[in-house]
Design an enzyme around this catalytic site. Structure first.
Site, mmCIF file in Angstrom:
data_model
loop_
_atom_site.group_PDB
_atom_site.id
_atom_site.type_symbol
_atom_site.label_atom_id
_atom_site.label_comp_id
_atom_site.label_asym_id
_atom_site.label_seq_id
_atom_site.Cartn_x
_atom_site.Cartn_y
_atom_site.Cartn_z
ATOM 1 N N LYS A 33 0.852 -1.236 0.048
ATOM 2 C CA LYS A 33 -0.004 0.024 0.098
ATOM 3 C C LYS A 33 1.014 1.288 0.098
ATOM 4 O O LYS A 33 1.901 1.377 0.737
ATOM 5 C CB LYS A 33 -1.002 -0.006 1.094
ATOM 6 C CG LYS A 33 -2.168 0.700 1.293
ATOM 7 C CD LYS A 33 -2.884 0.493 2.363
ATOM 8 C CE LYS A 33 -4.197 1.145 2.550
ATOM 9 N NZ LYS A 33 -4.937 1.024 3.630
HETATM 10 C C1 E4P Z 1 -8.241 2.124 3.787
HETATM 11 O O1 E4P Z 1 -7.562 1.485 3.158
HETATM 12 C C2 E4P Z 1 -8.193 2.781 5.087
HETATM 13 O O2 E4P Z 1 -7.574 1.837 5.931
HETATM 14 C C3 E4P Z 1 -9.530 3.130 5.841
HETATM 15 O O3 E4P Z 1 -10.765 2.621 5.159
HETATM 16 C C4 E4P Z 1 -9.787 4.443 6.326
HETATM 17 O O4 E4P Z 1 -10.906 4.605 6.984
HETATM 18 P P1 E4P Z 1 -10.992 5.807 8.061
HETATM 19 O O5 E4P Z 1 -11.259 6.900 7.259
HETATM 20 O O6 E4P Z 1 -12.436 5.507 8.693
HETATM 21 O O7 E4P Z 1 -9.826 5.646 8.904
#
Ligand code: E4P
Length: 219
Positions: A83
């Site tokens: 990522k």
């Molecule tokens: C995605 O890869 C992120 O880990 C996640 O969906 C972020 O979510 P949040 O905005 O609720 O922290």
């Protein structure tokens, strides 16, 4: 639509995987911090629990460090998806890793233009953050619509839309209706997908009537 669990909670992942409800897992540095566990150890454990992609995020902000971190992460298991943040350095690393056959997830996407660049960089997934746009008074699902349209306009773009920052069952339903390829959400949101008050009250009624018969299926 593929469903990914957005968590580093191993027990929750095991339960959902056993029920066949998840196709992969996404994590981010904040979720790792919440888990209180060692990053590399928890990612290795998660990668054994699920067959599908497990997103593990680099923390470097420069290309060279991202590449060095990516090498460590991708060596953990074959289903690791590296990522990377949606920055110019992240896109450059994405292009290099994709060319090497490594699965990639470009994260923190907030515009269709950014998603276009992620696709040009050969990302396996792009993660548009729906809930965080809602947080600032915009309609996060509009971003999913826009990216779907851009990608559909140019079928040579192969990147999958991974709807992220989903906070409710309604977000998930919208992502599926719009045609996101995958959606990632906390375990409690996955559980909420199964809930409906009429399911609950209907079951209570059936069980009340059944009890009145005095019968039992098991003898
Ligand atoms: C995605 O890869 C992120 O880990 C996640 O969906 C972020 O979510 P949040 O905005 O609720 O922290």
């Amino acid at each position: 639509m593929k469903i990914f669990a957005d968590t580093a909670d191993l027990a929750a992942i095991e339960t959902l995987a056993e029920a066949g409800l998840i196709d992969g897992v996404t994590t981010n540095p904040s979720l790792i911090a919440q888990s209180g566990q060692s990053f590399l150890a928890v990612i290795a454990e998660i990668a054994v629990c699920v067959e599908g992609p497990v997103s593990a995020e680099v923390t470097g902000t420069e290309f060279d460090q991202m590449m060095r971190e990516a090498d460590v992460l991708r060596a953990i298991a074959p289903n690791i998806c590296v990522k990377l943040p949606l920055t110019l350095a992240g896109l450059r690393a994405c292009r290099r890793l994709s060319a090497e056959g490594c699965s990639t997830n470009v994260t923190l996407c907030f515009t269709a233009n950014q998603a276009l660049l992620a696709a040009k960089a050969g990302a396996t997934f792009v993660s548009p953050f729906v809930g965080r746009l809602d947080d600032i008074g915009l309609v996060g699902c509009d971003l999913l619509h826009d990216i779907r349209q851009v990608y559909d306009n140019y079928p040579n773009l192969q990147t999958q839309i991974l709807a992220a920052s989903l906070r409710s069952a309604n977000h998930v339903q919208m992502a599926a209706l719009i045609g996101a390829d995958a959606a990632t959400m906390p375990p409690k949101v996955i559980e909420a997908l199964a809930e409906h008050p009429l399911t609950r009250s209907g079951l209570e009624g059936f069980l009340r009537d059944w009890a009145a018969t005095g019968q039992s299926i098991l003898q």
